[in-house]
Write a protein that holds these residues in place. Structure first.
Motif, PDB file in Angstrom:
ATOM      1  N   GLY A  74       0.830  -1.205   0.000  1.00 49.64           N
ATOM      2  CA  GLY A  74       0.000   0.000   0.000  1.00 49.64           C
ATOM      3  C   GLY A  74       0.858   1.246   0.000  1.00 49.64           C
ATOM      4  O   GLY A  74       1.983   1.242  -0.491  1.00 49.64           O
ATOM      5  N   ILE A  75       0.291   2.307   0.574  1.00 49.09           N
ATOM      6  CA  ILE A  75       0.960   3.601   0.594  1.00 49.09           C
ATOM      7  C   ILE A  75       1.414   3.876   2.013  1.00 49.09           C
ATOM      8  O   ILE A  75       0.690   3.587   2.958  1.00 49.09           O
ATOM      9  CB  ILE A  75      -0.024   4.690   0.144  1.00 49.09           C
ATOM     10  CG1 ILE A  75      -0.426   4.443  -1.302  1.00 49.09           C
ATOM     11  CG2 ILE A  75       0.560   6.065   0.324  1.00 49.09           C
ATOM     12  CD1 ILE A  75      -1.584   5.275  -1.734  1.00 49.09           C
ATOM     13  N   SER A  76       2.595   4.431   2.151  1.00 45.67           N
ATOM     14  CA  SER A  76       3.031   4.764   3.505  1.00 45.67           C
ATOM     15  C   SER A  76       3.271   6.250   3.624  1.00 45.67           C
ATOM     16  O   SER A  76       3.631   6.913   2.660  1.00 45.67           O
ATOM     17  CB  SER A  76       4.318   4.025   3.846  1.00 45.67           C
ATOM     18  OG  SER A  76       5.397   4.579   3.124  1.00 45.67           O
ATOM     19  N   PHE A  77       3.041   6.764   4.810  1.00 47.75           N
ATOM     20  CA  PHE A  77       3.567   8.054   5.216  1.00 47.75           C
ATOM     21  C   PHE A  77       4.779   7.748   6.081  1.00 47.75           C
ATOM     22  O   PHE A  77       4.713   6.880   6.939  1.00 47.75           O
ATOM     23  CB  PHE A  77       2.532   8.831   6.044  1.00 47.75           C
ATOM     24  CG  PHE A  77       1.698   9.770   5.228  1.00 47.75           C
ATOM     25  CD1 PHE A  77       1.705   9.722   3.844  1.00 47.75           C
ATOM     26  CD2 PHE A  77       0.874  10.707   5.855  1.00 47.75           C
ATOM     27  CE1 PHE A  77       0.924  10.594   3.100  1.00 47.75           C
ATOM     28  CE2 PHE A  77       0.088  11.579   5.108  1.00 47.75           C
ATOM     29  CZ  PHE A  77       0.113  11.519   3.734  1.00 47.75           C
ATOM     30  N   THR A  78       5.869   8.441   5.826  1.00 51.89           N
ATOM     31  CA  THR A  78       7.075   8.221   6.606  1.00 51.89           C
ATOM     32  C   THR A  78       7.534   9.565   7.129  1.00 51.89           C
ATOM     33  O   THR A  78       7.941  10.411   6.346  1.00 51.89           O
ATOM     34  CB  THR A  78       8.187   7.636   5.721  1.00 51.89           C
ATOM     35  OG1 THR A  78       7.625   6.580   4.956  1.00 51.89           O
ATOM     36  CG2 THR A  78       9.310   7.114   6.567  1.00 51.89           C
ATOM     37  N   ALA A  79       7.442   9.734   8.433  1.00 51.06           N
ATOM     38  CA  ALA A  79       7.831  11.029   8.989  1.00 51.06           C
ATOM     39  C   ALA A  79       9.205  10.935   9.615  1.00 51.06           C
ATOM     40  O   ALA A  79       9.395  10.220  10.582  1.00 51.06           O
ATOM     41  CB  ALA A  79       6.813  11.479  10.024  1.00 51.06           C
ATOM     42  N   ASP A  80      10.168  11.620   9.040  1.00 54.02           N
ATOM     43  CA  ASP A  80      11.423  11.864   9.727  1.00 54.02           C
ATOM     44  C   ASP A  80      11.407  13.344  10.112  1.00 54.02           C
ATOM     45  O   ASP A  80      10.519  14.075   9.686  1.00 54.02           O
ATOM     46  CB  ASP A  80      12.609  11.489   8.827  1.00 54.02           C
ATOM     47  CG  ASP A  80      12.623  12.287   7.544  1.00 54.02           C
ATOM     48  OD1 ASP A  80      11.571  12.884   7.219  1.00 54.02           O
ATOM     49  OD2 ASP A  80      13.647  12.327   6.860  1.00 54.02           O
ATOM     50  N   PRO A  81      12.370  13.785  10.909  1.00 52.54           N
ATOM     51  CA  PRO A  81      12.240  15.162  11.406  1.00 52.54           C
ATOM     52  C   PRO A  81      12.167  16.203  10.298  1.00 52.54           C
ATOM     53  O   PRO A  81      11.407  17.169  10.410  1.00 52.54           O
ATOM     54  CB  PRO A  81      13.496  15.353  12.253  1.00 52.54           C
ATOM     55  CG  PRO A  81      13.895  13.997  12.647  1.00 52.54           C
ATOM     56  CD  PRO A  81      13.484  13.087  11.554  1.00 52.54           C
ATOM     57  N   LEU A  82      12.919  16.023   9.212  1.00 45.99           N
ATOM     58  CA  LEU A  82      12.868  17.047   8.167  1.00 45.99           C
ATOM     59  C   LEU A  82      11.503  17.061   7.489  1.00 45.99           C
ATOM     60  O   LEU A  82      10.924  18.127   7.252  1.00 45.99           O
ATOM     61  CB  LEU A  82      13.973  16.824   7.130  1.00 45.99           C
ATOM     62  CG  LEU A  82      15.403  17.010   7.612  1.00 45.99           C
ATOM     63  CD1 LEU A  82      16.355  17.090   6.431  1.00 45.99           C
ATOM     64  CD2 LEU A  82      15.545  18.246   8.463  1.00 45.99           C
ATOM     65  N   GLY A  83      10.974  15.874   7.160  1.00 41.33           N
ATOM     66  CA  GLY A  83       9.653  15.816   6.532  1.00 41.33           C
ATOM     67  C   GLY A  83       8.589  16.366   7.457  1.00 41.33           C
ATOM     68  O   GLY A  83       7.751  17.180   7.056  1.00 41.33           O
ATOM     69  N   ALA A  84       8.630  15.929   8.720  1.00 43.39           N
ATOM     70  CA  ALA A  84       7.630  16.402   9.668  1.00 43.39           C
ATOM     71  C   ALA A  84       7.779  17.901   9.882  1.00 43.39           C
ATOM     72  O   ALA A  84       6.782  18.623  10.025  1.00 43.39           O
ATOM     73  CB  ALA A  84       7.765  15.657  10.988  1.00 43.39           C
ATOM     74  N   GLY A  85       9.020  18.386   9.874  1.00 40.75           N
ATOM     75  CA  GLY A  85       9.228  19.813  10.026  1.00 40.75           C
ATOM     76  C   GLY A  85       8.640  20.592   8.866  1.00 40.75           C
ATOM     77  O   GLY A  85       7.991  21.622   9.054  1.00 40.75           O
ATOM     78  N   MET A  86       8.834  20.073   7.647  1.00 40.66           N
ATOM     79  CA  MET A  86       8.232  20.703   6.462  1.00 40.66           C
ATOM     80  C   MET A  86       6.719  20.757   6.624  1.00 40.66           C
ATOM     81  O   MET A  86       6.082  21.774   6.341  1.00 40.66           O
ATOM     82  CB  MET A  86       8.524  19.863   5.225  1.00 40.66           C
ATOM     83  CG  MET A  86       9.654  20.187   4.305  1.00 40.66           C
ATOM     84  SD  MET A  86      10.161  21.842   4.004  1.00 40.66           S
ATOM     85  CE  MET A  86       8.795  22.624   3.233  1.00 40.66           C
ATOM     86  N   ALA A  87       6.146  19.615   7.060  1.00 40.57           N
ATOM     87  CA  ALA A  87       4.692  19.567   7.216  1.00 40.57           C
ATOM     88  C   ALA A  87       4.244  20.585   8.252  1.00 40.57           C
ATOM     89  O   ALA A  87       3.243  21.294   8.056  1.00 40.57           O
ATOM     90  CB  ALA A  87       4.256  18.163   7.614  1.00 40.57           C
ATOM     91  N   ALA A  88       5.011  20.679   9.353  1.00 40.19           N
ATOM     92  CA  ALA A  88       4.611  21.613  10.402  1.00 40.19           C
ATOM     93  C   ALA A  88       4.701  23.053   9.903  1.00 40.19           C
ATOM     94  O   ALA A  88       3.821  23.871  10.178  1.00 40.19           O
ATOM     95  CB  ALA A  88       5.506  21.424  11.634  1.00 40.19           C
ATOM     96  N   LEU A  89       5.758  23.350   9.141  1.00 41.59           N
ATOM     97  CA  LEU A  89       5.898  24.703   8.594  1.00 41.59           C
ATOM     98  C   LEU A  89       4.720  25.022   7.670  1.00 41.59           C
ATOM     99  O   LEU A  89       4.117  26.102   7.753  1.00 41.59           O
ATOM    100  CB  LEU A  89       7.219  24.823   7.831  1.00 41.59           C
ATOM    101  CG  LEU A  89       7.441  26.141   7.102  1.00 41.59           C
ATOM    102  CD1 LEU A  89       7.598  27.276   8.093  1.00 41.59           C
ATOM    103  CD2 LEU A  89       8.652  26.084   6.182  1.00 41.59           C
TER     104      LEU A  89
END
Lengths: 605, 70, 114, 246
Positions: A74-89
């Motif tokens: 299937g499809i995954s979301f993978t949050a590492d700090p940079l990705g999660a930081g981008m999302a938070a921004l």
């Protein structure tokens, strides 16, 4: 924390759908409140995910389809700090923009909120996804909502044309990305980035991988506004409402850059390992060209939003050059740059909205001196400019320090000079505009600047003060981004994890914990490196000189002026003419650029 | 296929072009059936025979009519 | 056969962009974009095709019969939807442009000359 | 044709020819046509029917294995329709005294019969999507086309009273929201987003596939409503008399 991953995407999207469904029932204010609440929730969850991802990558397999013997179903979301930081921004800016629009867009239709929410959800999804086709879906959702927002002021021709140029070029870019994805699928039978990386890593890159890489990177560079794919950005920004610009410049462009890094590290790092220097040279070249051309065009603008838009292009070039170094330290620098620039530029665009509301125009020559009655706005403008130039130790300073260190390690020490010149020139243009508007300095006329169609101000009865507070929050946060204790160590750690391809793969495909839960992150204060501080001060000096030249160039001896015009005039005119605003020209540049990138890699790799 | 695509792209008269693009859509649908993709063929069919022509024709007639009036 | 199929894809992709570059009418330009996009459908489906295999629908067919790749088909379905939406948006923009300027020639409407 | 355009055409031709050549050069290393053996697709072809009880593997992928893509896709449609409404709002001023574009009763009757056929076809497409080719998207477009024809056949005034804001927008919003809500329900129940919670039913029947059935209908509603909004907006822009420009 795995359960929270879909929420930064899903909450705004559901809210958008509910707003449309209840459009005829609920009063406007209730709808605005729902939108703000949804964006706030999304931001909250994104920050939670960011906190959790500092210890180890957070994964979410949609539909519960965990990989089957290392094969992603299937499809995954993978949050590492940079990705999660981008999302938070992205979510945070979305929230600020919605709060801002509560006043700014008061009389507009509810569809504005709906599209802003959809754009926010799409940006979060784009930052978090670990699946390349899913990335394409969010890429298109971002695009579709942004095209419509760019054409928001349908009563004028400029915005429509900006929106068309934006939509057409980015659509072609999206098709290139899709074609690259199809090629990758033909080779690897996979859409999950980790799995693609594993299969591609088995043998060195051949033609198919190179063409796929060129297509995907080119498509993303269209979104990231890299020369010669950048033309749409200024047209779209000059014409969009200020809050839309804040989102486009503050987060969407950066996401294009972010995904170039993501796709390189997860999928292409191994097969292209032997050719890393070829990839680096092309991308650094494009980044430098973008930084300089953006800065030059920035200098020639008098319409504030277009001026800021070219400064975004210039910064995007610096970001691309930083990523192109293919080294974790520079990557950390880019991450910090994205954070600080996103907040500062977002805040400055919001400030443009304030100027438009209070002074009725955003053309620096038209509002000459009129800003004297808004000293607080002038201070904010100055603070934003100083943040963007990287006055030690504020704003983008930390980012530039990391970038310079990364550049030196790879023999690209001269990048520091380019960066200082580019950010200095852009900041100089902003200082000049600020001095004209808020102080009434310099000449009233300036034949060097391009005349632009002005923007019609929104409702008269909007007060600029609450808007200024929102803009101020963004600018202050952006200034502080460098000096948060421990942020340097954290981003460096995060960037090292981002670049650790094999651990990423193990985490995604086999559920291994990625990241060091015990890693000690110190809350040390930022150490200011002398050389970087000198570069920062040098950039500031360039900015001051540029601004002074812009304001008082008529007082220079005529002989110097005419000599300058003879040597610099023709190239500047050529670059100016290239920005024709005609979509056919832009598409031609786009295909020519794509051809050049693909051909260089095809011949050298 | 290539010829049909070329004719769509290079046909300068919008009305004739929408007709050609309808034909092109049908051709694509047939190709998809041959490629064993009935789902895609069906959506291509509904899109190229219902959705595109409707909105494109409206857009064309709108822009034509006003030009005639003035 | 292989070369022919992929050559057609490359050709269709390029001719669509060419049509868009020389376009003198925004509606024409939108339809050219659909042509470009159609090359991605063909590419996806051609990649997933297998000689002698059936459609991935096992209604009256025994499970385990050879079938073509279903993933590319689902991707193409998404792609088709995307194309409709983009076209609708560009057409709406074209109508607005026409209302403002009585022209839908991208070269004539340029107000952003610098 | 201006000289600028001619120049553009002359430059574009070689650029794109070369670009196509590079594409073809890269494609040449793709698997030979008809000789693809993707592990992902083959695996799904083997396991989808037993796991998901649907005979149409493509639909199983669209609504289950990669159902999240479909959610994004629905929102793309949703956002673009909202965008079209936004963009065409200036063209869409209240019109006065529109005449029915169709006058003849015979045409109307024929139209209504055609409409019935198309509607039934659309519903059938949507309903049997999990079993045979078709599904919410194809059915939704067909249904929308049918409804447009009803109103074109029975007169435009009836169409206007249909009302976008009161009827269509709620359907569009609900269609999109309910897709996401089905996913969220699973999350609230402690399972991953879009996890298929409901009983799967018997393969090959209408009630197979568990929550995929719900998602399929959510898509059908969303697509039909979205397309109708689209047609309404474009029709409005067409029928409204030319307003003087500012």
């Amino acid at each position: 924390m795995s359960w929270a991953l879909p929420l930064p995407v899903v909450v705004p999207l559901i809210a958008a759908a509910v707003l449309v469904a209840t459009g005829a029932i609920l009063p406007r204010r209730v709808q605005d409140a729902i939108g703000i609440a949804a964006a706030a929730t999304a931001t909250g969850f994104a920050l939670l995910i960011l906190a959790a991802s500092e210890r180890h990558d957070v994964l979410h397999w949609f539909g519960g389809w965990h990989p089957h013997a290392g094969l992603a179903l299937g499809i995954s979301f993978t949050a590492d700090p940079l990705g999660a930081g981008m999302a938070a921004l992205a979510c945070g800016l979305d929230l600020l923009v919605l709060v801002y629009s509560w006043t700014y867009m008061r009389r507009q239709s509810q569809t504005f909120d709906v599209l802003i929410l959809a754009l926010g959800g799409a940006m979060a999804g784009f930052a978090l996804t670990g699946d390349i086709f899913n990335m394409f879906v969010w890429f298109e959702l971002m695009g579709v909502s942004a095209y419509a927002l760019a054409g928001f002021m349908v009563e004028e021709l400029g915005p429509l044309q900006g929106a068309i140029n934006f939509a057409v070029t980015n659509t072609v870019g999206a098709y290139m990305v899709l074609m690259g994805i199809a090629l990758l699928y033909a080779r690897t039978d996979a859409l999950n980035l980790a799995q693609i990386g594993r299969v591609l890593g088995h043998r060195p890159a051949d033609r198919l991988v190179i063409v796929a890489f060129a297509l995907i990177v080119t498509g993303l560079m269209v979104r990231a506004a890299i020369v010669p794919f950048h033309f749409w950005l200024a047209d779209a920004h000059a014409a969009s409402p200020a809050p839309v610009c804040a989102l486009l410049s503050g987060a969407m462009v950066e996401l294009g850059i972010f995904f170039i890094a993501r796709v390189y590290w997860t999928a292409f790092a191994a097969p292209l390992h032997a050719h890393a220097s070829g990839v680096r040279d092309v991308l650094v070249g494009l980044g430098v060209a973008t930084a300089l051309i953006g800065a030059l065009m920035c200098l020639l603008q008098r319409q504030l939003k277009r001026l800021l838009a070219y400064s975004t292009i210039s910064q995007a070039g610096t970001m691309l050059a930083g990523i192109a170094l293919l080294d974790p330290r520079s990557l950390a620098g880019v991450a910090n740059l994205v954070l600080a620039h996103g907040l500062l530029k977002g805040g400055l665009f919001l400030l443009c909205g304030v100027i438009l509301v209070e002074l009725r125009h955003i053309d620096e020559l038209r509002v000459y001196g009129a800003g004297r009655r808004l000293p607080w706005a002038g201070v904010l403008w100055l603070l934003g400019t100083l943040g963007l130039v990287g006055l030690p130790p504020l704003g983008v300073f930390l980012a530039q320090q990391l970038l310079y260190e990364g550049g030196r390690e790879h023999g690209f020490g001269w990048l520091a000079v380019v960066g200082a010149v580019a950010s200095g020139v852009c900041a100089g243009a902003m200082l000049r505009a600020g001095a004209r508007i808020f102080l009434g300095w310099g000449a009233r006329e300036d034949e060097l600047l391009s005349p632009e169609p002005d923007e019609h101000a929104p409702e008269r009865d909007v007060s600029g003060r609450p808007l200024g507070i929102v803009a101020g929050i963004a600018i202050v946060l952006g200034l502080a981004a460098s000096v948060v204790p421990g942020i340097e160590a954290r981003t460096e750690l995060a960037a090292e994890r981002f670049a650790d391809t094999s651990a990423y793969r193990a985490a995604v495909l086999h559920g291994a914990a990625h990241g060091d839960a015990a890693a000690h992150v110190s809350f040390s204060l930022l150490g200011v490196d002398t050389a970087s501080a000198l570069y920062g001060l040098g950039a500031l000096a360039i900015a001051a000189a540029t601004a002074a030249f812009g304001l008082w160039h008529r007082r220079l001896p005529p002989r110097i002026l005419s000599a300058g015009a003879r040597t610099l005039g023709p190239p500047v005119t050529v670059i100016r003419l290239a920005h024709s605003g005609i979509v056919g020209d832009y598409l031609l540049w786009l295909s020519g650029g794509a051809l050049a990138v693909a051909a260089i890699w095809a011949l050298t790799l | 296929m290539a010829c049909a695509a070329t004719s769509v792209a290079l046909c300068l008269d919008p009305l004739r072009q929408i007709f050609l693009s309808g034909v092109y859509g049908l051709l694509l649908a047939v190709l998809f059936v041959v490629l064993q993709a009935p789902d895609v063929a069906l959506s291509m069919l509904v899109v190229s025979t219902v959705a595109y022509p409707l909105i494109v024709l409206i857009a064309i007639s709108r822009t034509r009519r006003e030009r005639g009036e003035e | 056969m292989t070369i022919l199929v992929y050559a057609v894809v490359a050709w269709v992709f390029a001719i669509g962009i060419y049509g868009a570059i020389v376009s003198r009418n925004l509606i024409h330009l939108a339809l050219c974009l659909t042509v470009t996009q159609s090359s991605t459908y063909i590419l996806l489906l051609a990649i997933g095709y297998k000689h002698g295999a059936g459609a991935p629908i096992f209604e009256d067919v025994k499970l385990g019969t050879a079938a073509v790749d279903p993933v590319v088909q689902s991707l193409t379905l998404t792609d088709v939807v995307v194309s409709v939406t983009v076209i609708a948006l560009i057409l709406a923009l074209a109508l607005d442009v026409h209302r403002q300027s009585d022209s839908i020639d991208p070269d004539e409407i340029s107000t952003l000359n610098r | 044709m201006s000289s600028r355009q001619r120049l553009r055409a002359w430059i574009a031709a070689p650029v794109l020819a070369l670009f196509a050549a590079i594409l073809g050069w890269g494609f040449a290393r793709a698997p030979a046509f008809g000789d693809f053996h993707g592990a992902y697709g083959d695996l799904l072809n083997r396991i989808a029917v037993p796991q998901r009880h649907t005979s149409n593997v493509v639909t199983a992928i669209v609504f289950d294995y990669r159902g999240f893509d479909t959610m994004g896709e629905e929102f793309i449609l949703f956002a673009s329709v909202v965008g079209v409404v936004l963009l065409l709002r200036a063209v869409r001023e209240p019109a006065t005294g529109q005449d029915d574009p169709v006058a003849s009763d015979a045409i109307r009757l024929f139209g209504i019969i055609m409409v019935a056929v198309i509607l039934v076809f659309g519903l059938w497409l949507a309903a049997f999507g999990l079993v045979t080719p078709g599904g919410g998207f194809q059915g939704g477009v067909a249904i929308a086309g049918g409804i447009v024809l009803v109103f074109l056949a029975s007169g435009y005034r009836a169409w206007r009273t249909f009302g976008r804001e009161r009827l269509l927008d709620p359907f569009e919003g609900l269609g999109a929201a309910s897709y996401a809500a089905v996913g969220l329900a699973a999350l609230i129940a402690g399972a991953p987003f879009l996890h298929n919670l409901l009983g799967l039913g018997v393969a090959g029947t209408l009630r197979s596939g568990g929550s995929m059935t719900l998602l399929n209908w959510a898509v059908a509603v969303e697509v039909a409503a979205a397309n109708l909004v689209l047609y309404t907006e474009f029709l409005e822009s067409y029928l409204v008399p030319h307003l003087p420009r500012r």
